[in-house]
Design an enzyme around this catalytic site. Structure first.
Site, PDB file in Angstrom:
ATOM      1  N   ASP A   1       7.767   3.485   7.402  1.00 18.52           N
ATOM      2  CA  ASP A   1       6.601   2.850   7.997  1.00 18.52           C
ATOM      3  C   ASP A   1       5.768   3.833   8.806  1.00 18.52           C
ATOM      4  OD1 ASP A   1       5.445  -0.060   8.937  1.00 18.52           O
ATOM      5  OD2 ASP A   1       5.423   1.359  10.595  1.00 18.52           O
TER       6      ASP A   1
ATOM      7  N   PHE B   1       3.613  -2.132   8.947  1.00 22.89           N
ATOM      8  CA  PHE B   1       3.408  -2.190   7.500  1.00 22.89           C
ATOM      9  C   PHE B   1       4.675  -2.599   6.756  1.00 22.89           C
ATOM     10  CE2 PHE B   1      -0.130   0.992   8.436  1.00 22.89           C
ATOM     11  CZ  PHE B   1      -1.070  -0.028   8.545  1.00 22.89           C
ATOM     12  N   ASP B   2       5.843  -2.349   7.341  1.00 25.28           N
ATOM     13  CA  ASP B   2       7.059  -2.939   6.784  1.00 25.28           C
ATOM     14  C   ASP B   2       6.969  -4.462   6.824  1.00 25.28           C
ATOM     15  OD1 ASP B   2       8.860  -0.999   5.820  1.00 25.28           O
ATOM     16  OD2 ASP B   2       9.430  -0.424   7.839  1.00 25.28           O
ATOM     17  N   VAL B   3       6.512  -4.989   7.958  1.00 25.24           N
ATOM     18  CA  VAL B   3       6.384  -6.437   8.084  1.00 25.24           C
ATOM     19  C   VAL B   3       5.338  -6.963   7.106  1.00 25.24           C
ATOM     20  CG1 VAL B   3       5.733  -8.316   9.635  1.00 25.24           C
ATOM     21  CG2 VAL B   3       7.165  -6.444  10.477  1.00 25.24           C
TER      22      VAL B   3
ATOM     23  N   GLY C   1       6.720  -6.974   3.649  1.00 22.97           N
ATOM     24  CA  GLY C   1       7.652  -8.086   3.486  1.00 22.97           C
ATOM     25  C   GLY C   1       6.933  -9.400   3.258  1.00 22.97           C
TER      26      GLY C   1
END
Length: 393
Positions: free
Chosen positions: A150, A178-180, A183
């Protein structure tokens, strides 16, 4: 829908009840997506290597010796530890993939092919599978080799160039934003593909990457460049297109004050006791206020400094103008409780219960349920292996 390993003795409720998800992901983006699916009733089997998900050891902080990072994104799942280099464990993983409605993974693109767990291999035996892959930079020849962290994407995408003091260094966001996002995008893609499968009977490969999620999630900032040819720059807490829309100092600290339209600005200056500013030609329209922010800011600050944040907060909110104090996380949770959002749920029973942040989605007919606390490594391995060895239905 596929019968899961424990649905017969512990049925799930929710809009995704009966959906079996084989979760071959780890760290954040994938586990966050599968937790959301599990909250909505899906039966999620979390497949971990012998050492477990990396986030199990990401500490401090911890609760009862377990990383709170791991606890925050792994409720409502069952864990089985499989060493994919072991032929027996690889066969068990392949059988799980054959039975799954959804498989989600975030290995480096192509990384599961040597175990017979890539999309093409899984889809041959399970043509209805919705197979979701999350990567850093896509599966193309130039993007696939790049590691998807991320922080790296925050840097490369341009987000860090927008974050921080205008005269200071670029900063990362306070979370792996950006991981969130990836997801969430993966979850949307999975649900869309599952819906289409109701019509066609066939699954498909859903691909999400952090870089594309970043460029999409930067919304007006990327649009400024691709549609307007303007490269946005770092403005601290200021907004490029609105004013006021930032922290402003009161007598005891700063308060976020916003006025997104002319009506809100008029209400704001009236409650501040300077109604004449609404008719000042320098501040008539949002464009004028934005262009003349250096003239308007001290006039607003002069009034705000006469009272505390809390006093102004209640008065400004009362006239319908958005504003809010800058809280720490504990203050944010307390405020959510104050307005009746019940932000914390207890997952599990008795001493094993784990406090967790409530799923943000509310349903009138099929409420989210919280059945299982985050699992220990291989906690459900024996029952899952027995189920995989049974003759499939």
């Amino acid at each position: 829908m596929t019968t899961g390993p424990t649905q017969s003795d512990r049925p799930r409720t929710g809009p995704l009840a009966g959906l079996l998800v084989a979760d071959f992901s780890r760290i954040l983006a994938g586990p966050y997506a599968t937790m959301l699916l599990a909250d909505l009733g899906a039966e999620v089997v979390k497949v971990e290597g012998p050492a477990g998900d990396d986030t199990r050891s990401w500490s401090p902080p911890v609760r009862d010796g377990i990383s709170t990072y791991y606890l925050g994104i792994n409720r409502n799942k069952r864990s089985v530890a499989l060493d994919l280099k072991d032929p027996g464990d690889a066969a068990a993983a392949q059988e799980l993939a054959r039975r799954a409605d959804v498989l989600i993974e975030n290995f480096r693109p192509g990384g599961l092919a040597r175990f017979g767990l890539d999309y093409e291999s899984v889809a041959r035996d399970n043509p209805g599978v919705v197979y979701a892959s999350i990567s850093g930079f896509g599966s193309g020849p130039k993007g696939a080799p790049l590691p998807g962290y991320d922080l790296i994407v925050q840097a490369i995408s341009g987000l860090m160039s927008l974050t921080g003091d205008p005269e200071g260094e670029p900063y990362r966001a306070g979370i792996s934003v950006f991981d969130v996002m990836a997801g969430l995008h993966a979850t949307i893609g999975i649900l869309a593909a599952v819906n289409l499968r109701h019509e066609t009977g066939r699954g498909q490969h859903v691909e999400v990457n952090l870089m594309s999620s970043a460029l999409s999630g930067l919304v007006n900032q990327t649009s400024a460049y691709v549609a307007g040819g303007v490269v946005p720059f770092r403005m601290g807490n200021s907004h490029p297109s609105l004013f006021p829309y930032e922290p402003l100092p009161c007598s005891d600290g700063e308060l976020i004050v916003t006025a997104g339209n002319n009506g809100q600005f008029r209400k704001l200056v009236e409650v501040l006791g300077v109604p004449e500013l609404a008719d000042d030609p320098r501040f008539l329209r949002n464009e004028d206020r934005t262009a003349n922010r250096d003239l308007l800011r001290p006039l607003l600050v002069e009034r705000l400094r006469t009272r505390t944040r809390n006093e102004w907060f209640h008065d400004i909110i009362a006239v319908g103008v958005p504003c809010g104090p800058i809280n720490t996380i504990d203050g944010g949770v307390a405020f959510a409780r104050e307005v009746g959002l019940d932000p914390v749920v207890e997952v599990g029973e008795g001493d094993a219960a784990v406090p967790s942040v409530r799923n943000p989605i509310r349903f009138s007919e099929s409420p989210v349920d919280y059945v299982l606390p985050p699992p220990g490594l291989d906690e459900h391995g024996a029952e899952i292996r027995r189920w995989l060895e049974e003759k499939s239905a």
